[in-house]
Design a protein around this motif. Structure first.
Motif, PDB file in Angstrom:
ATOM      1  N   GLU A   8     -36.172 -13.254  85.122  1.00 42.34           N
ATOM      2  CA  GLU A   8     -36.409 -14.676  84.902  1.00 42.34           C
ATOM      3  C   GLU A   8     -36.152 -14.999  83.432  1.00 42.34           C
ATOM      4  N   ALA A   9     -35.881 -16.256  83.165  1.00 41.83           N
ATOM      5  CA  ALA A   9     -35.532 -16.657  81.798  1.00 41.83           C
ATOM      6  C   ALA A   9     -36.648 -16.364  80.803  1.00 41.83           C
ATOM      7  N   THR A  10     -37.891 -16.403  81.255  1.00 38.32           N
ATOM      8  CA  THR A  10     -39.012 -16.140  80.346  1.00 38.32           C
ATOM      9  C   THR A  10     -39.024 -14.697  79.847  1.00 38.32           C
ATOM     10  N   ALA A  11     -38.233 -13.822  80.480  1.00 42.15           N
ATOM     11  CA  ALA A  11     -38.194 -12.410  80.082  1.00 42.15           C
ATOM     12  C   ALA A  11     -37.011 -12.078  79.175  1.00 42.15           C
ATOM     13  N   ILE A  12     -36.288 -13.100  78.703  1.00 36.89           N
ATOM     14  CA  ILE A  12     -35.092 -12.834  77.895  1.00 36.89           C
ATOM     15  C   ILE A  12     -35.433 -12.034  76.635  1.00 36.89           C
ATOM     16  N   ASN A  13     -36.449 -12.435  75.901  1.00 40.33           N
ATOM     17  CA  ASN A  13     -36.770 -11.730  74.651  1.00 40.33           C
ATOM     18  C   ASN A  13     -37.199 -10.284  74.911  1.00 40.33           C
ATOM     19  N   GLU A  14     -37.932 -10.079  75.981  1.00 37.55           N
ATOM     20  CA  GLU A  14     -38.306  -8.716  76.360  1.00 37.55           C
ATOM     21  C   GLU A  14     -37.060  -7.911  76.730  1.00 37.55           C
ATOM     22  N   ALA A  15     -36.130  -8.557  77.422  1.00 36.77           N
ATOM     23  CA  ALA A  15     -34.886  -7.881  77.800  1.00 36.77           C
ATOM     24  C   ALA A  15     -34.088  -7.479  76.559  1.00 36.77           C
ATOM     25  N   TYR A  16     -34.042  -8.355  75.545  1.00 34.27           N
ATOM     26  CA  TYR A  16     -33.350  -8.008  74.306  1.00 34.27           C
ATOM     27  C   TYR A  16     -33.940  -6.738  73.700  1.00 34.27           C
ATOM     28  N   ALA A  17     -35.268  -6.670  73.656  1.00 30.86           N
ATOM     29  CA  ALA A  17     -35.924  -5.496  73.086  1.00 30.86           C
ATOM     30  C   ALA A  17     -35.592  -4.246  73.896  1.00 30.86           C
ATOM     31  N   ARG A  18     -35.515  -4.396  75.205  1.00 33.10           N
ATOM     32  CA  ARG A  18     -35.203  -3.246  76.051  1.00 33.10           C
ATOM     33  C   ARG A  18     -33.746  -2.810  75.908  1.00 33.10           C
ATOM     34  N   VAL A  19     -32.849  -3.764  75.727  1.00 32.15           N
ATOM     35  CA  VAL A  19     -31.446  -3.395  75.499  1.00 32.15           C
ATOM     36  C   VAL A  19     -31.325  -2.538  74.243  1.00 32.15           C
ATOM     37  N   LEU A  20     -32.032  -2.933  73.205  1.00 26.33           N
ATOM     38  CA  LEU A  20     -31.961  -2.185  71.946  1.00 26.33           C
ATOM     39  C   LEU A  20     -32.522  -0.774  72.096  1.00 26.33           C
ATOM     40  N   LYS A  21     -33.367  -0.571  73.084  1.00 24.06           N
ATOM     41  CA  LYS A  21     -33.911   0.767  73.362  1.00 24.06           C
ATOM     42  C   LYS A  21     -33.119   1.482  74.450  1.00 24.06           C
ATOM     43  N   SER A  22     -32.016   0.895  74.887  1.00 22.23           N
ATOM     44  CA  SER A  22     -31.209   1.417  76.001  1.00 22.23           C
ATOM     45  C   SER A  22     -32.039   1.558  77.268  1.00 22.23           C
ATOM     46  N   ASP A  23     -32.987   0.661  77.445  1.00 20.12           N
ATOM     47  CA  ASP A  23     -33.892   0.711  78.591  1.00 20.12           C
ATOM     48  C   ASP A  23     -33.460  -0.296  79.650  1.00 20.12           C
ATOM     49  N   VAL A  24     -32.241  -0.140  80.144  1.00 21.86           N
ATOM     50  CA  VAL A  24     -31.759  -0.979  81.247  1.00 21.86           C
ATOM     51  C   VAL A  24     -30.666  -0.206  81.971  1.00 21.86           C
TER      52      VAL A  24
END
Length: 348
Positions: free
Chosen positions: A321-337
């Motif tokens: 969901e759009a509300t999780a965008i900032n969390e997703a950014y943090a996870r991308v930087l940790k290669s957590d996706v």
């Protein structure tokens, strides 16, 4: 359609968290289409641009250049699309249309500079805003048709991650009899593995660890090696015809050049912030090449979408969901996706 205001998620300043806002979308021109965006992929380059890693951007910034949706309205002169068609928008929305590259269908290399889907300036002088929004207006000539059989959610990342890997694999003729290595198994790398495998090449993943080995083999890799093990570079010396480096981090390119056979090519598609030194001796000994590649033109991107539909290839995604965008950014930087976040635009 007259100029309208639509909901979006934007970063108000460099490195600032994205927040819900509204943005203007231009009135429909003669050759424009209005797209009701359904899904928007999150690309690592979105994070780089929000953080001004590649130079100061234009804020507020609405990222997103992996856009999939449905045509909601068309201009009076539109001939390529009709209301209800499934369409996509990639990394650019216009170009000069007159230079040799544009005429050759290589708009991504427009000598005047392509107009980016976001963080750019349109021909009307206004900033462009990307796909983290409910609607976008684009010229019909810069939209892509998403074939039936490809879900819009798994198709969205193809508009950047898919074409970024397809273009060099096609250009350097990955196929039967060719040994291809994909460096990194992330958003770009996992698409590179799928596409190289579908093209018929013998595919090796070169990843820092063996943590994703099972995934790599499932996606189509024939071999999987850990680059943190020095023995890898000894064992694979002189092996590959083509190496595609998808990693946006500083790597020892000289070591990777050592993995090429005579006349082999290392293609850089990842974009690290810092320069990476290369020794001439890593190139001249076996007539090796170091090259770069950036997305693809409209014609080649359509070719890629059709190829992916034919071979049943979509991105491996996690819909958020759009509300999780900032969390997703943090996870991308940790290669957590594994392997691409896709925003359900209905939640904006």
């Amino acid at each position: 359609m007259t100029q309208t205001t639509v909901a979006a998620y934007a970063s108000p300043a460099p490195s600032a968290p994205l927040e819900r806002t509204t943005i203007p979308r231009r009135a429909l021109g003669e050759h424009d289409i209005l797209i009701d965006i359904k899904f928007a992929g999150i690309c690592h380059s979105d994070i780089h641009q929000v953080n001004a890693d590649w130079g100061v951007g234009t804020y507020p910034m609405v990222p997103g250049h992996e856009i999939a949706g449905v045509v909601a309205e068309i201009g009076t002169g539109v001939t390529k699309y009709a209301v209800g068609d499934r369409v996509g928008v990639g990394c650019f929305v216009d170009s000069c249309r007159e230079c040799d590259n544009c005429r050759a269908g290589q708009e991504q290399y427009c000598t005047s500079g392509m107009i980016g889907t976001y963080n750019s300036q349109g021909k009307d002088g206004r900033p462009t805003y990307g796909g983290y929004s409910t609607h976008i207006v684009v010229d019909e000539n810069y939209a892509l048709r998403i074939p039936e059989g490809l879900g819009l959610d798994v198709a969205a990342p193809l508009l950047c991650a898919g074409i970024t890997t397809y273009s060099p694999l096609a250009h350097w003729q990955a196929g039967p009899g060719k040994k291809v290595a994909i460096v990194g198994l992330g958003g770009l790398g996992h698409m590179g593995v799928k596409i190289a495998h579908a093209l018929g090449a013998e595919v090796t993943v070169l990843s820092q660890t063996l943590n994703k080995r099972e995934d790599g083999l499932r996606l189509g890799a024939d071999h999987y090696f850990a680059t943190s093990d020095p023995a890898t570079f000894e064992q694979l010396a002189g092996t590959f015809d083509l190496i595609v480096n998808t990693v946006s981090a500083d790597l020892d390119l000289n070591a990777y050049l050592g993995l090429l056979r005579t006349d082999g090519t290392l293609v850089q598609v990842g974009a690290p912030e810092q320069p990476m030194p290369v020794s001439p001796f890593a190139l001249i000994g076996q007539r090796k090449s170091l090259a770069g590649s950036m997305i693809g033109g409209i014609r080649e991107t359509q070719e890629m979408l059709d190829f992916c539909a034919e071979h049943g290839i979509g991105a491996d995604i996690e819909v958020i969901e759009a509300t999780a965008i900032n969390e997703a950014y943090a996870r991308v930087l940790k290669s957590d996706v594994r392997y691409r976040f896709v925003i359900d635009v209905a939640t904006i």
